[in-house]
Every structure is written in structure tokens, then in C-alpha cells.
Design a protein around this motif. Structure first.
Motif, PDB file in Angstrom:
ATOM      1  N   TRP A   1       0.823  -1.180   0.170  1.00 35.87           N
ATOM      2  CA  TRP A   1      -0.060   0.208   0.174  1.00 35.87           C
ATOM      3  C   TRP A   1       1.131   0.976   0.031  1.00 35.87           C
ATOM      4  O   TRP A   1       1.875   1.580   1.064  1.00 35.87           O
ATOM      5  CB  TRP A   1      -0.870  -0.198   0.897  1.00 35.87           C
ATOM      6  CG  TRP A   1      -2.008   0.847   0.779  1.00 35.87           C
ATOM      7  CD1 TRP A   1      -2.874   1.238   0.121  1.00 35.87           C
ATOM      8  CD2 TRP A   1      -2.160   1.937   1.888  1.00 35.87           C
ATOM      9  NE1 TRP A   1      -3.467   2.297   0.904  1.00 35.87           N
ATOM     10  CE2 TRP A   1      -3.090   3.094   1.892  1.00 35.87           C
ATOM     11  CE3 TRP A   1      -1.936   2.165   3.486  1.00 35.87           C
ATOM     12  CZ2 TRP A   1      -3.728   3.503   2.754  1.00 35.87           C
ATOM     13  CZ3 TRP A   1      -2.242   2.891   4.421  1.00 35.87           C
ATOM     14  CH2 TRP A   1      -3.229   3.639   4.119  1.00 35.87           C
ATOM     15  N   MET A   2       0.506   2.215  -0.891  1.00 32.71           N
ATOM     16  CA  MET A   2       1.795   3.697  -1.113  1.00 32.71           C
ATOM     17  C   MET A   2       0.495   4.271  -1.684  1.00 32.71           C
ATOM     18  O   MET A   2       0.513   4.689  -2.594  1.00 32.71           O
ATOM     19  CB  MET A   2       2.433   2.974  -2.322  1.00 32.71           C
ATOM     20  CG  MET A   2       3.020   1.933  -1.208  1.00 32.71           C
ATOM     21  SD  MET A   2       5.281   1.476  -2.830  1.00 32.71           S
ATOM     22  CE  MET A   2       5.745   3.605  -1.801  1.00 32.71           C
ATOM     23  N   PRO A   3      -0.039   4.808  -0.744  1.00 25.22           N
ATOM     24  CA  PRO A   3      -1.026   5.715  -1.540  1.00 25.22           C
ATOM     25  C   PRO A   3      -0.414   7.422  -2.020  1.00 25.22           C
ATOM     26  O   PRO A   3      -1.304   8.030  -1.963  1.00 25.22           O
ATOM     27  CB  PRO A   3      -1.069   6.980   0.380  1.00 25.22           C
ATOM     28  CG  PRO A   3      -1.414   6.364   1.050  1.00 25.22           C
ATOM     29  CD  PRO A   3      -0.258   4.166   1.036  1.00 25.22           C
ATOM     30  N   GLY A   4       0.842   7.209  -1.275  1.00 23.25           N
ATOM     31  CA  GLY A   4       1.432   8.592  -2.003  1.00 23.25           C
ATOM     32  C   GLY A   4       1.419   8.610  -3.403  1.00 23.25           C
ATOM     33  O   GLY A   4       1.845   9.878  -3.578  1.00 23.25           O
TER      34      GLY A   4
ATOM     35  N   GLY B   1      -7.116   5.249  -1.722  1.00 22.91           N
ATOM     36  CA  GLY B   1      -7.568   5.999  -0.742  1.00 22.91           C
ATOM     37  C   GLY B   1      -6.698   7.198  -0.107  1.00 22.91           C
ATOM     38  O   GLY B   1      -5.286   7.500  -1.103  1.00 22.91           O
ATOM     39  N   PRO B   2      -7.000   8.477   0.856  1.00 20.20           N
ATOM     40  CA  PRO B   2      -5.660   9.565   0.991  1.00 20.20           C
ATOM     41  C   PRO B   2      -5.053   9.610   1.572  1.00 20.20           C
ATOM     42  O   PRO B   2      -4.785   8.294   2.521  1.00 20.20           O
ATOM     43  CB  PRO B   2      -6.946  11.237   1.666  1.00 20.20           C
ATOM     44  CG  PRO B   2      -8.456   9.607   2.470  1.00 20.20           C
ATOM     45  CD  PRO B   2      -8.034   8.471   1.396  1.00 20.20           C
TER      46      PRO B   2
ATOM     47  N   ASP C   1       3.052   9.450   8.694  1.00 20.52           N
ATOM     48  CA  ASP C   1       2.633   9.271  10.478  1.00 20.52           C
ATOM     49  C   ASP C   1       1.139   8.177  10.502  1.00 20.52           C
ATOM     50  O   ASP C   1       0.931   7.090  11.246  1.00 20.52           O
ATOM     51  CB  ASP C   1       2.284  10.240  11.502  1.00 20.52           C
ATOM     52  CG  ASP C   1       3.680  10.666  11.854  1.00 20.52           C
ATOM     53  OD1 ASP C   1       4.239  10.391  12.004  1.00 20.52           O
ATOM     54  OD2 ASP C   1       3.509  11.925  11.996  1.00 20.52           O
ATOM     55  N   ALA C   2      -0.079   8.647   9.389  1.00 24.08           N
ATOM     56  CA  ALA C   2      -0.876   8.010   9.252  1.00 24.08           C
ATOM     57  C   ALA C   2      -1.103   6.069   8.668  1.00 24.08           C
ATOM     58  O   ALA C   2      -1.152   5.402   9.067  1.00 24.08           O
ATOM     59  CB  ALA C   2      -1.961   8.462   8.756  1.00 24.08           C
ATOM     60  N   LEU C   3      -0.132   6.452   7.964  1.00 23.72           N
ATOM     61  CA  LEU C   3       1.015   5.193   6.958  1.00 23.72           C
ATOM     62  C   LEU C   3       1.418   4.115   8.449  1.00 23.72           C
ATOM     63  O   LEU C   3       0.973   2.989   7.337  1.00 23.72           O
ATOM     64  CB  LEU C   3       1.783   5.518   5.631  1.00 23.72           C
ATOM     65  CG  LEU C   3       2.234   4.564   4.949  1.00 23.72           C
ATOM     66  CD1 LEU C   3       1.132   3.446   4.492  1.00 23.72           C
ATOM     67  CD2 LEU C   3       3.480   4.676   4.296  1.00 23.72           C
TER      68      LEU C   3
ATOM     69  N   ALA D   1       1.275  -3.765   3.256  1.00 27.51           N
ATOM     70  CA  ALA D   1       2.746  -4.090   3.508  1.00 27.51           C
ATOM     71  C   ALA D   1       3.244  -2.694   3.066  1.00 27.51           C
ATOM     72  O   ALA D   1       2.325  -2.674   2.140  1.00 27.51           O
ATOM     73  CB  ALA D   1       4.185  -4.872   2.921  1.00 27.51           C
ATOM     74  N   THR D   2       4.289  -1.394   3.099  1.00 27.18           N
ATOM     75  CA  THR D   2       4.664  -0.811   2.216  1.00 27.18           C
ATOM     76  C   THR D   2       6.237  -0.356   1.923  1.00 27.18           C
ATOM     77  O   THR D   2       7.100  -1.530   2.620  1.00 27.18           O
ATOM     78  CB  THR D   2       4.170   0.780   2.594  1.00 27.18           C
ATOM     79  OG1 THR D   2       3.951   1.651   1.436  1.00 27.18           O
ATOM     80  CG2 THR D   2       5.272   1.005   4.197  1.00 27.18           C
TER      81      THR D   2
END
Length: 310
Positions: free
Chosen positions: A191-194, A220-221, A226-228, A239-240
């Protein structure tokens, strides 16, 4: 207002004679007289009266003198703010916790005498535009994305190939591994929301997915690192990826794991880019530092996109 005339006025006021002011300014006495006369016409007042001893300030001249000195100080500060070597070196590091920020901290420790302005710009187009306009001196970027060559007036140099690591929570299936291969990551959700379409880092991960069959989700936003970390710690299915030199701090209870990735190790290519005709002397100092003080290229079997290998 003519600053040469103001400078001449101050010199004459300090010397008390036009002849001494002319010698100090390396001009003729006639030139001093003309500049003073021009300034008096501009202001509409007499600044000096001639006496047997030289030139004395009038009441108006006395009132104008402190303001004239301040005008010259402001002009000097204005010139110094843009004079090569007198202003800070302005460098874009993209984000505060990534490898580029660490490289600049190392440079500052090695060269504390170099004044720095550190900025954080998001996309490469904005960074290149800022370099070309002179708003910044350099930027750390991954260059060479297909279809987006750098302009001819922009130079680049590879400064660091940064290995990626897998970041998991304590309950993830791979949390106990000392290292993982790219083949072992197939089928796991990363997961890499950025990841933002059109950015250089998204182009990098798109190629990584295509070559090794990985599953990277950018849904997702993006609430920040920190949230990640909170989500990765609490969700065994996710995982990321993180760069080896990305600085992360998390609560002890998170139990996060940073796991090396191997066979091959994906490395993210960091380059410094700058305008070829930028004369700032500290830019050369920075380039020399990055070329000599950093390991730059990890050994072993590594992978990077084809556009980054050129």
C-alpha cells in the motif's frame, strides 16, 4: 533618485570638501559638483553652502544626510541578496524525511560556512521551472522518465542509488523474515497512498510492478507518513516500501519491521539537477561533496528502470 548622486553627497558631507570627495570617489571635482547639483534639483533644496574652508551642509542637507546613508545601506543589501556567492544556496529536497534531506544535512555538517535555503517542491516540472528561472539552484530528482527529457540547459548527476526496504507490521506474514526477494512479494498487497499519477516516483513503481508482477495499491487519501505507519502497524494484510535512508519514527507499540529486499534489490535513483550556467560557487562545492562523500551505488544484484540506467 540617482544612487551615484546620493553616494557623492554622503562622501562630500563626510569630507567637508568637494575636492576630497572627488579623490575618494576617483572622479573629477567637476563631476562631484554636477552630481550634487543634480541631486539638489531633484530634491528642490540646497544641500551645501560653499565656504572658505570647503562645503558645509545646509539645514536641509543635515536633515537629508541620515536618510541618504540609509538609502545606500538598503541598496547594498539589495545587491548582496542576489550577488553570486553572497546569497544562500537554494536546494529542493522534495520532502523532509527522505534521502535527499539527509544528504543535505550531511553537506551542512561538512560545510557549515555555506548558507543554505532548503525547499520542498512536489513535482519535477515545478522544480525544473524554478531552476530555470533562478528561484532555486538545484533539486534532487529521479531523471530520465520516458517522454520527459530534461531541457538542454539543465544538467544532472547521479548521487545516490537508494535500496528499497519492505515495511510491515508485527502480524504480517513476512514480519519475521531477515530479508525477502521480489518473487516472495508477488501476491502481497503493498500500500502506497502517496503515489500520484505523472510523478517520477510513480513512474518508477509502475515499472517495478510491470517487471516483477507486484501488487501496489495507491487507493485512499494520503494523510502523511504517520498515518501510513499507523495503518501498516494495525493491518496484517498490508505492507509498504520505504527507502533505506528514509527517516522514520514510530511508537514502540507499533512493532514495525524494516526488511531488506533482495534478488534483485530495487534501488531508487537520486540525481541532482541544476542549470548549466549557474555560477553560484557553493553549487560546485555541493556537487563535489555529493560526488566524493556518498557511497552512491550499492553492490550486488540491483534493479532500476531502464530509463534510470542510462
Amino acid at each position: 533618485m540617482d544612487l551615484d548622486a546620493v553616494r557623492t553627497f554622503v562622501a562630500a558631507a563626510d569630507a567637508g570638501q568637494f575636492q576630497e570627495a572627488a579623490a575618494e570617489l576617483a572622479v573629477t571635482q567637476q563631476a562631484v559638483s554636477k552630481r550634487i547639483a543634480m541631486l539638489e534639483r531633484t530634491l528642490g533644496v540646497r544641500l551645501f553652502t560653499r565656504t572658505a574652508r570647503g562645503a558645509e551642509l545646509t539645514i536641509d542637507g543635515q536633515a537629508f544626510l541620515p536618510h541618504a546613508r540609509e538609502l545606500l545601506r538598503v541598496a547594498e543589501r539589495a545587491v548582496a541578496s542576489v550577488r553570486t556567492g553572497r546569497r544562500p544556496l537554494r536546494v529542493d529536497v522534495i520532502a523532509s524525511r527522505v534521502a535527499a534531506s539527509g544528504l543535505m544535512r550531511g553537506f551542512h555538517r561538512a560545510h557549515p560556512d555555506v548558507e543554505l535555503d532548503v525547499l520542498m517542491l512536489f513535482d519535477i516540472e515545478g522544480a525544473v521551472a524554478a531552476i530555470r528561472s533562478g528561484a532555486i539552484d538545484a533539486s534532487f530528482r529521479a531523471v530520465g522518465v520516458p517522454g520527459r527529457p530534461l531541457p538542454e540547459d539543465i544538467a544532472s548527476a547521479r548521487v545516490l542509488d537508494e535500496p528499497l526496504q519492505l515495511l510491515t507490521g508485527p502480524a504480517h506474514a513476512l514480519a519475521g523474515a531477515r530479508s525477502v526477494t521480489l518473487a516472495q512479494l508477488v501476491g502481497h498487497r503493498i500500500w502506497m497512498p502517496g503515489l500520484v499519477p505523472g510523478t517520477e516516483w510513480t513512474a518508477y513503481y509502475d515499472d517495478l510492478v510491470a517487471e516483477f508482477g507486484l501488487t501496489i495499491e495507491a487507493t485512499g487519501p494520503n494523510f502523511g507518513s504517520d498515518a501510513l505507519l499507523d495503518t501498516i502497524a494495525d493491518t496484517p494484510a498490508l505492507a509498504t516500501f520505504m527507502g533505506e535512508q528514509t527517516r522514520l519514527v514510530w511508537p514502540v507499540g507499533h512493532g514495525l519491521r524494516r526488511i531488506p529486499v533482495t534478488d534483485p534489490t530495487p534501488v531508487y535513483p537520486h540525481s541532482l539537477i541544476w542549470r548549466r550556467d549557474n555560477p553560484h560557487p557553493a553549487l560546485t562545492t555541493l556537487r563535489d561533496y555529493l560526488g566524493s562523500a556518498q557511497p552512491g551505488h550499492p553492490g550486488g544484484d540491483t534493479w532500476k528502470p531502464a530509463w534510470a540506467r542510462r
